[in-house]
Design an enzyme around this catalytic site. Structure first.
Site, short mmCIF file in Angstrom:
data_model
loop_
_atom_site.label_atom_id
_atom_site.label_comp_id
_atom_site.label_asym_id
_atom_site.label_seq_id
_atom_site.Cartn_x
_atom_site.Cartn_y
_atom_site.Cartn_z
CD GLU A 105 -5.80 4.69 -2.28
OE1 GLU A 105 -5.33 3.92 -1.43
OE2 GLU A 105 -6.96 5.13 -2.26
CD GLU A 125 -6.38 -0.68 -2.74
OE1 GLU A 125 -6.54 -0.90 -3.96
OE2 GLU A 125 -5.56 0.16 -2.31
#
Ligand code: NAI
Length: 727
Positions: A105, A125
């Protein structure tokens, strides 16, 4: 560790080093990175910024342990990623090793991404019950389009740099020093407009049929998730990116992230993640452990018996690059087995693509077939997978003991038999160990490793090492009938059949269990595995068949309740899928689609009439509780006896070998979330209603834990009083 390099015309002028995700002082890191970025923007001598990792690794993302800490919840990486993106100077991510989760990210906030050819990237995730919560669900679809972003975010899969380049996730892939390449790229970019590189400003690439695509994708995601929330919420976050401006999408992402964080599923999945690590640190009742035992090298292995299990075991060994000798009882069986193994290996090779050459399974030095035990003289390890018959297994082990070198490890794939009795047929019982694979053996991840009274620590360590080489998860357990997995399964299946006697139908029971999240309910499972397997075993135990003493009551054995229903089905030739009929009916013998069978329904009614059982409606709660709580109850007995050294072992076994839904953490974790007092109360209630079913009688250890105030799962073993807890 992430580093920030400030680039001034081909030179690094300043270098900040911060531990990004593993630093407990996460706030301090964020602040320092923010300061660094601001300083870079303000300093006219700095022309570009580069973010890279250290020691050949970009970043593996956040420390999972941190997610459960409430302190972390208020801290957002997202604003920092936005800050990177807003920088007036070009920011380049130089990705080496891995860029996962929050690490990727951060890279998405950069204006350019250069990756080493061996780097891997992903947003995993979802696998721990969360979603990429640092604006990744909003930036990724803008960069690589909705279908590819959905795939990566909802599955969590890692991709190699070459695939990332194809998808447009990185701008360049290099084979040389990535940091140097990044600095070169940064220099080229100085002065170029950055607007088009800021992903938050980019529109989502449109699909002609976005709505239809999304509804189809949702169906697929839900089907694969089987009750796990994270993939669906990942989907919702990406969908928000297609419908809302960036800032609103980010707000939606945060809302969804918080739902997941507090859902309970994230805790279960994170528990499962750590449980898998915990079981690698094995101990035995006599005090042997992973700390002191050394695995021995396996240069060559043998497999005896090429039936359902042996075929998959050979395939797993070949895939682990271990040369194998495969042995059968005669040439006819050998030819059938050889064909089956070759077919499996060819399929595996197809899946592996270019890497398949390494299998080299047509080379006799790598894979050899024989009917001659002499071929086993120089192997380091043998895995026996012949019929489940003690006399046969002992005969084979006796032979092995005479033929194999004294240091060879002798493993049995028995699903329940006594390892000590098998070992007694050899002159080196310390070399004998149970390696219980699950079907199909080349697919299922679980390897139950069973030590007997004489098994040496080196044999255990070697079996664990073998599991690792085969990319399986080895769980060390003690020796008892059915070991851990099948022993806990027994009361579960027993309850399922008792429920049929009392009024349920197979499809009702399966539905409840599958709604809970199991891949397959007990009756569909029984049809798949074959009812004849259990029938043979019950005949062997004298519970049914010719050896049953005349006058034995139909529904009682040794003073306990017994259901002859599975035996009666077998007597009718209903063995399940293989015969086209079992608890369900199938389109043909070998068919896969189970349909409720009216014949079975009327058979059940007649059976209840014959035995004067009053049919009653059984609700979902009772079905679920009787099946699962009886299984959990046996788990407490196993822990009390020291057969497994902790509840994590039972949970890893159930998740990896028995289809227990991972997002429910395994049976013992589930028990801890339901609350032990409730489990105890329910077992007491069912046990009073069925006093002839000892499996429903609450375990003494469960009672003890409730009396001790329902301690958290990690404290259970200190209350057990079993020897393993004292190690
Ligand atoms: P299977 O019946 O499919 O295959 C057994 C094979 O052993 C046959 O090919 C047979 O020819 C061979 N064999 C018999 N005697 C032999 C001898 N003297 N020398 C060499 N080969 C001989 O059996 P399956 O299902 O593969 O089971 C094997 C073992 O694995 C059993 O102990 C079973 O309990 C255990 N197991 C089975 C599972 C399953 O799902 N089928 C799961 C886990 C364990």
């Amino acid at each position: 560790m992430l580093r920030l390099l400030l680039v001034c015309s081909c030179k690094r002028i300043r270098q900040f080093s911060y531990t990004i995700f593993s630093n407990p002082k996460f706030n301090i890191f964020l602040q320092a990175l923010e300061d660094g970025l601001k300083r870079a923007d303000a300093d006219p001598s700095v022309k570009a910024v580069m973010i890279c990792g250290e020691n050949g690794k970009f970043s593996a993302g956040a420390d999972i342990q941190g997610f459960s800490s409430p302190k972390r919840q208020g801290i957002a990486l997202g604003p920092l990623v936005s800050l990177i993106e807003r920088s007036e100077k070009p920011v380049v991510a130089a990705i080496e090793g891995i860029a996962l989760g929050g690490g990727l990210e951060v890279a998405l906030g950069c204006h350019f991404r250069v990756a080493h050819v061996q780097a891997r990237m992903g947003l995993p995730e979802v696998t721990i019950g969360l979603l990429p919560g640092a604006e990744g669900t909003q930036r990724l679809p803008r960069l690589i389009g909705v279908p590819a972003a959905l795939d990566l975010i909802t599955t969590g899969r890692h991709i190699p740099a070459t695939e990332a380049l194809k998808l447009g996730l990185v701008d360049e892939v290099v084979e040389e020093n990535t940091v140097e390449a990044g600095i070169r790229l940064a220099n080229k970019l100085i002065g170029q407009p950055l607007g088009p590189r800021r992903l938050s400003l980019k529109p989502i690439p449109r699909l002609p049929n976005m709505e239809a695509f999304l509804s189809e994708a949702l169906v697929k995601v839900k089907k694969q998730a089987r009750g796990c929330l994270a993939p669906e919420l990942c989907f919702q976050a990406v969908k928000a990116a297609t419908e809302q401006p960036f800032a609103d999408g980010v707000r939606r992402e945060r809302e969804l992230f918080n739902i997941l964080l507090t859902s309970g599923q994230a805790q279960a999945l994170q528990y499962a993640f750590f449980a898998e690590r915990a079981v690698q640190r094995w101990t035995t009742l006599s005090g042997a452990s992973w700390k002191s035992a050394s695995p021995q090298p396996i240069r060559r292995a043998a497999v005896i018996g090429l039936g359902t299990m042996g075929r998959g075991i050979v395939t797993s060994l070949v895939k682990a690059n271990i040369p194998v000798v495969a042995l059968e009882q005669d040439v006819e069986y050998l030819n059938t087995g050889r064909k089956a193994v070759m077919l499996l290996l060819e399929r595996e090779a197809m899946k592996m693509g270019q890497d398949a050459q390494s299998l080299d399974f047509h080379n006799p030095a790598r894979l050899q077939f024989t009917v001659d035990f002499d071929g086993l003289r120089d192997v380091d390890l043998v895995i026996e997978a012949v019929f489940e018959n003690m006399a046969l297994k002992k005969e084979i082990f006796k032979k092995l003991s005479g033929i194999c070198k004294p240091g060879a490890f002798l493993c049995t794939n028995t699903s329940a038999l006594n390892i000590d009795e098998i070992a007694s047929a050899t002159s080196h019982p310390q070399q004998v160990i149970g390696t219980h694979f699950f079907s199909p053996a080349h697919v299922m991840r679980l390897l139950e490793i069973i030590y007997g009274r004489h098994t040496s620590p080196a044999a255990i360590a070697t079996a664990m090492q073998l599991a690792k080489a085969m990319k399986k998860v080895g769980v060390v357990v003690g020796n008892c009938f059915g070991f851990v997995g099948n022993r806990m399964m027994f009361p579960y299946v027993q309850q399922a059949v008792f429920l049929l006697e009392e009024g349920s139908r197979p499809e009702n029971v399966d539905q409840v269990i599958e709604d809970f999240g199991f891949k397959i309910g007990p009756f569909r499972m029984s049809d798949l595995a074959g009812l004849d397997v259990g029938w043979r075993s019950r005949k062997g135990q004298g519970l049914t068949g010719a050896s049953l003493p005349p006058g034995t009551p139909a529904r009682q054995r040794h003073g306990r309740r017994y259901s002859p229903l599975p035996d009666l089905l077998c007597e009718q030739g209903r063995f399940g899928q293989k015969t086209g009929k079992g608890w369900y009916q199938y389109e043909k013998a070998g068919g896969r689609t189970a349909r409720p069978d009216p014949w079975l329904h009327s058979f059940l009614s007649e059976y209840r009439d014959t035995h004067q059982i009053k049919t009653r409606f059984i609700d979902q709660e009772e079905i679920l509780e009787r099946c699962l709580f009886s299984l959990i109850n046996e788990g407490f007995n196993i822990l009390a006896e020291g057969i497994a050294s902790g509840p994590e072992h039972l949970d890893v076994i159930y998740i990896n070998g028995y289809g227990w839904p991972k997002h429910k953490g395994g049976p013992m974790f589930h028990a801890s979330t339901v609350g032990l007092p409730r489990i105890l109360a329910k077992l007491q209630k069912y046990s009073e209603a069925h006093p002839d079913v000892p499996e429903l009688r609450p375990s003494a250890f469960l009672k003890k834990l409730v009396a001790a105030g329902n301690p958290p799962l990690k404290e259970w073993m200190s209350c057990s009083g079993s020897q393993s807890s004292k190690l």
